[in-house]
Design a protein around this motif. Structure first.
Motif, PDB file in Angstrom:
ATOM      1  N   ARG A 186     -11.992  -3.859 -11.223  1.00  0.00           N
ATOM      2  CA  ARG A 186     -12.064  -3.492  -9.810  1.00  0.00           C
ATOM      3  C   ARG A 186     -12.008  -4.708  -8.877  1.00  0.00           C
ATOM      4  NH1 ARG A 186      -9.690  -0.073  -9.651  1.00  0.00           N
ATOM      5  NH2 ARG A 186     -10.113   2.104  -9.765  1.00  0.00           N
ATOM      6  N   ASP A 188      -9.278  -5.717  -7.841  1.00  0.00           N
ATOM      7  CA  ASP A 188      -8.146  -5.446  -6.938  1.00  0.00           C
ATOM      8  C   ASP A 188      -8.619  -5.051  -5.543  1.00  0.00           C
ATOM      9  OD1 ASP A 188      -9.181  -3.161  -7.990  1.00  0.00           O
ATOM     10  OD2 ASP A 188      -7.281  -2.226  -8.507  1.00  0.00           O
ATOM     11  N   VAL A 189      -9.820  -4.474  -5.470  1.00  0.00           N
ATOM     12  CA  VAL A 189     -10.364  -4.088  -4.163  1.00  0.00           C
ATOM     13  C   VAL A 189     -10.534  -5.345  -3.302  1.00  0.00           C
ATOM     14  CG1 VAL A 189     -12.411  -3.159  -3.009  1.00  0.00           C
ATOM     15  CG2 VAL A 189     -11.530  -2.053  -5.053  1.00  0.00           C
ATOM     16  N   LEU A 190     -11.170  -6.355  -3.889  1.00  0.00           N
ATOM     17  CA  LEU A 190     -11.412  -7.602  -3.143  1.00  0.00           C
ATOM     18  C   LEU A 190     -10.099  -8.327  -2.857  1.00  0.00           C
ATOM     19  CD1 LEU A 190     -14.469  -8.909  -5.153  1.00  0.00           C
ATOM     20  CD2 LEU A 190     -14.503  -8.189  -2.795  1.00  0.00           C
ATOM     21  N   ASN A 192      -6.999  -7.058  -2.587  1.00  0.00           N
ATOM     22  CA  ASN A 192      -6.227  -6.375  -1.541  1.00  0.00           C
ATOM     23  C   ASN A 192      -6.854  -6.599  -0.174  1.00  0.00           C
ATOM     24  OD1 ASN A 192      -4.653  -5.461  -3.582  1.00  0.00           O
ATOM     25  ND2 ASN A 192      -5.498  -3.396  -3.624  1.00  0.00           N
ATOM     26  N   ALA A 193      -8.199  -6.563  -0.146  1.00  0.00           N
ATOM     27  CA  ALA A 193      -8.888  -6.753   1.126  1.00  0.00           C
ATOM     28  C   ALA A 193      -8.561  -8.138   1.700  1.00  0.00           C
ATOM     29  CB  ALA A 193     -10.389  -6.594   0.944  1.00  0.00           C
ATOM     30  N   HIS A 196      -4.918  -8.203   3.003  1.00  0.00           N
ATOM     31  CA  HIS A 196      -4.763  -7.480   4.269  1.00  0.00           C
ATOM     32  C   HIS A 196      -5.436  -8.218   5.419  1.00  0.00           C
ATOM     33  CE1 HIS A 196      -4.142  -3.682   1.649  1.00  0.00           C
ATOM     34  NE2 HIS A 196      -2.979  -4.200   2.012  1.00  0.00           N
ATOM     35  N   LEU A 197      -6.635  -8.729   5.136  1.00  0.00           N
ATOM     36  CA  LEU A 197      -7.382  -9.368   6.223  1.00  0.00           C
ATOM     37  C   LEU A 197      -6.717 -10.665   6.683  1.00  0.00           C
ATOM     38  CD1 LEU A 197      -9.793  -8.754   7.911  1.00  0.00           C
ATOM     39  CD2 LEU A 197     -11.232 -10.023   6.371  1.00  0.00           C
ATOM     40  N   LEU A 507     -14.731 -12.895   1.799  1.00  0.00           N
ATOM     41  CA  LEU A 507     -13.979 -12.150   0.778  1.00  0.00           C
ATOM     42  C   LEU A 507     -13.354 -13.094  -0.246  1.00  0.00           C
ATOM     43  CD1 LEU A 507     -12.083  -9.391   2.749  1.00  0.00           C
ATOM     44  CD2 LEU A 507     -13.560  -9.026   0.799  1.00  0.00           C
TER      45      LEU A 507
ATOM     46  N   ILE B  17     -14.607  -2.612   5.141  1.00  0.00           N
ATOM     47  CA  ILE B  17     -13.353  -3.065   4.491  1.00  0.00           C
ATOM     48  C   ILE B  17     -13.377  -2.695   3.013  1.00  0.00           C
ATOM     49  CG2 ILE B  17     -12.042  -5.098   3.749  1.00  0.00           C
ATOM     50  CD1 ILE B  17     -12.461  -6.308   6.429  1.00  0.00           C
ATOM     51  N   GLU B  21     -10.707  -0.273   1.211  1.00  0.00           N
ATOM     52  CA  GLU B  21      -9.855  -0.763   0.116  1.00  0.00           C
ATOM     53  C   GLU B  21     -10.109   0.009  -1.179  1.00  0.00           C
ATOM     54  OE1 GLU B  21      -7.354  -2.557   0.295  1.00  0.00           O
ATOM     55  OE2 GLU B  21      -7.546  -3.787   2.092  1.00  0.00           O
ATOM     56  N   GLU B  35      -3.286  -2.865   7.140  1.00  0.00           N
ATOM     57  CA  GLU B  35      -3.595  -3.971   8.064  1.00  0.00           C
ATOM     58  C   GLU B  35      -3.956  -3.416   9.448  1.00  0.00           C
ATOM     59  OE1 GLU B  35      -0.540  -6.527   5.502  1.00  0.00           O
ATOM     60  OE2 GLU B  35      -0.035  -6.297   7.613  1.00  0.00           O
TER      61      GLU B  35
END
Lengths: 667, 49
Positions: A186, A188-190, A192-193, A196-197, A507, B17, B21, B35
């Motif tokens: 898991r 991938d959650v961090l 992807n975040a 995106h951020l 993150l 967030i 996600e 985004e």
């Protein structure tokens, strides 16, 4: 996810209604399904795949039992279905998939009936869960079923939990396992975040109004240019990386071919060359480290290279100052103070301590007395201050040169050793070239090696370019941020940037920390499991893409060894998820996974079966294994004590005692 | 950039967030869509009284 039950109706050779209940007892977490070849072991794994993810792995895509199909008349409809009952997050779910086959045509062909079914049978999919009363069933909306299943066990990762013997060998050798590892843990959650951020921060930065400030406007324009350039360089770097991997694998392939040579001289030379190459590799790493150390000694302010290089000029000034005649050099005065400071106090009318400085008073006379010995008028004070500062500045730099020389000597020494080893390597290559067959392979190997080095040089230079882009991007961002902070019209956007940047930093740091734990734990666990499963001595490293590699040699692997390696990898991965190694107060990332395997030991010899069976029940939460009778004889020694449920898969027999291929049952 | 940030707001943004996600692992919305969602959420949280 823990699987409770599998139900099938007319699914391939499983004629009629059939049910298997799996062991959910944590102490006896293994369910075995024992059967001979072609009895229908693979069909079990495929039934799961079809029901849970809609995957149809059969060569003949018709799922309906062929006996049932042959008896259908035109217009008849027959159902085939599979239902899986499982527990997830303390709720019991049942997913059921039905195909409704319609007979379109039935033609007689020399005493045999050819039945044609509709190509796209009607599909009915349902997912429901039991309420806490254990009776009420709540259906999940049709449009949410696939998403709900993905939450339980993502389709992308299903390959690691439902697999056959022929598939397992390839798992640990897949080109990039990062996605699977990050998905299972898991991370991938961090990840992807953060991705995106980082874009969100940039988007806020873009919305800063820089009109009216030439520097900020210039920084904004440059930022766009550098970001585009960075994207382009990253693409090039990825290509170079692919090239590197390709040529490295080619070189390993040729090496493995040479290792198989029957000629003793070639064998010997190959062995010796491997040894030299390994030493050469370590010397090259040493050289890199020594060079970095030297650069660091030059650039790190704590080693004071600037003071050393300034020393001749400073000493020259000191010598010149000594020559000044008639200068009282030892006048004591307040350090770092000049006459201007006293003039300021006098003009202000009171001292720092608050005492009034009225003309004619004692305090006034005292400060004026001090003023007389202060620079700039009293040169001696200035000289004294300069001297003491210069001496402090130079202190500790006396041995800078000798230290630097030592470092340079080290580098020259390593370079000489590398030269010697390269010559030795060439000699061994010559010995290999004496043999005609090996000559071609050796030439190809050398060619692959050269191409690898070229690709690596490209890669290194592109990585450096990315670093350069990053620095430029950072500088532009800082210039824009600085402007945004000082301009009132951008205050609102500046606040958004501050918050998003702070969360982004958090993150990144959290992701890096957790990723390091995963890599470290995976390496420890894979090595540990591999040692227990494999009888030989081999050390394993996990590379940056989480691929499992041997740290010592690069010889060709047998399918059996590949399977053992993959078992070690999967067992480690599953155990990490089971042990919830990444969980903390803020994040619950641990998962429960079953392992469903078809003929897992088909490529593994008996010693390894024995070893693997000792590990599997301890690492996974649930093990479901469809296994051949002959393999079970070895596996049962260690697995029997963990078996909670056991079934035999048997083909039905006709009146003459002959097995019927189209009719199988569990016993 | 700015040092005086509200810790509570920061924690809320972090949590939101992660929730978004985690949801998106299965929803698989496009990167630009995510985004935009995150951007709007941050603006809303920062400006909340």
């Amino acid at each position: 996810m823990i699987i409770n039950k599998l139900e099938m109706y007319n699914f391939r050779q499983y004629i009629g209604y059939q049910k298997i209940e799996f062991s959910t007892d944590p102490d006896k977490n293994v369910t075995v399904l024992i059967g001979v070849n072609t009895s229908g072991k693979t069909t079990i794994v495929r039934a799961f795949e079809w029901c849970l993810y809609g995957k149809n792995g059969f060569e003949d895509p018709i799922l309906l039992n062929s006996d049932i199909r042959d008896n259908m008349q035109v217009g008849d409809i027959q159902d085939v279905w599979v239902a899986v009952t499982f527990t997830h997050d303390e709720k019991v779910y049942t997913i059921k998939k039905i195909f409704k086959y319609l007979c379109n045509e039935r033609i007689s062909d020399g005493g045999k009936w050819n039945v044609t079914l509709n190509k796209k049978p009607e599909e009915i999919l349902s997912l429901e869960y039991l309420q806490s009363d254990g009776q009420t069933k709540t259906p999940i909306d049709q449009s949410n079923i696939s998403e709900s299943m993905d939450r339980v066990l993502p389709k992308d990762l299903a390959d690691y939990f439902f697999f056959g013997g022929e598939r397992i060998s390839g798992i640990a050798n897949r080109t990039d396992l990062s996605k699977a590892v990050r998905g299972l843990m898991r991370l991938d959650v961090l990840e992807n975040a953060s991705t995106h951020l980082s874009k969100v921060v940039k988007s806020f930065e873009n919305s800063i109004d820089t009109s009216g400030d030439a520097n900020a406007q210039k920084a904004k324009d440059s930022l766009g240019t550098y970001m585009k350039k960075r994207e382009q360089v990253v693409d090039e770097k990825n290509n170079a990386e692919k090239q590197m991997e390709y040529w490295k694998s080619k070189e390993a392939e040729f090496n493995a071919q040479l290792a198989k040579s029957n000629i003793d001289q070639v064998k010997q030379a190959k062995k010796e060359r491997d040894r030299i190459e390994s030493t050469l590799c370590s010397e090259k790493s040493k050289l890199e480290r020594a060079k970095k150390d030297m650069v660091n000694y030059f650039s790190d302010p704590k080693f004071r290279a600037f003071a050393y290089f300034g020393m001749p000029a400073i000493n020259e000034v000191l010598r010149s100052l000594d020559l000044l005649k008639g200068t009282k050099q030892n006048v004591e005065c307040v350090p770092d103070m000049e006459q201007g400071a006293i003039d300021f106090l006098v003009k202000r009318g009171h001292c720092i301590c608050g005492t009034k400085l009225d003309k004619g008073t004692i305090p006034y006379e005292k400060v004026m007395e001090e003023r007389r010995i202060l620079p700039p008028e009293v040169l001696s004070s200035a000289v004294q201050t300069y001297k003491s500062k210069a001496e402090g500045y130079l202190a500790g730099t006396e041995d800078y040169k000798s230290n630097m020389e030592e470092k340079y000597k080290d580098i020259r020494h390593i370079v000489r050793r590398i030269g010697g080893l390269t010559d030795d390597l060439e000699k061994q290559s010559e010995l290999i070239l004496d043999d005609t067959d090996a000559k071609k392979i050796e030439a190809d190997r050398k060619d692959a090696h050269t191409k690898y080095i070229e690709a690596k040089q490209d890669y290194d230079s592109l990585v450096a370019s990315i670093g350069g882009c990053d620095t430029n991007i950072k500088n532009c961002e800082m210039a824009i941020d600085k402007y945004a902070k000082s301009s009132t019209k951008n205050t609102r956007v500046a606040r958004f940037i501050s918050y998003s940047q702070k969360v982004y930093d958090w993150l990144l740091e959290t992701y890096k920390g957790k990723e390091e734990i995963v890599r470290e734990q995976l390496q420890i666990r894979v090595n540990d499991n591999f040692k227990k499963m494999y009888h030989g001595e081999r050390s394993i490293v996990i590379d940056d893409k989480y691929r499992v590699k041997y740290s010592d040699i690069t010889t060709e692997e047998s399918d059996g060894l590949k399977a053992v390696k993959s078992f070690a990898f999967i067992a480690s991965l599953v155990s990490m998820a089971k042990d919830k190694i990444l969980d903390d107060a803020d994040m619950k990332l641990g998962q429960v996974y079953p392992l469903v395997m078809d003929a897992p030991f088909s490529n593994v010899d008996e010693i390894h079966i024995d070893n693997i069976c000792k590990i599997l029940p301890q690492t996974a939460n649930q093990v479901i294994m469809a296994i051949m009778q002959k393999d079970w004889e070895y596996a049962s020694n260690n697995l029997n004590q963990h078996v909670g449920k056991s079934y035999k898969i048997e083909k039905d027999k006709d009146a003459d005692g002959k097995e019927i291929d189209t009719s199988t049952h569990f016993r | 950039m700015e040092q005086n940030l509200d810790e509570k707001k920061l924690d809320t943004i972090k949590l939101r967030i992660l929730e978004m996600e985690t949801d998106n692992i299965v929803r698989k919305e496009s990167n630009p869509a995510m985004e935009e969602k995150i951007k709007n959420m941050i603006m809303k949280e920062v400006e909340k009284k």
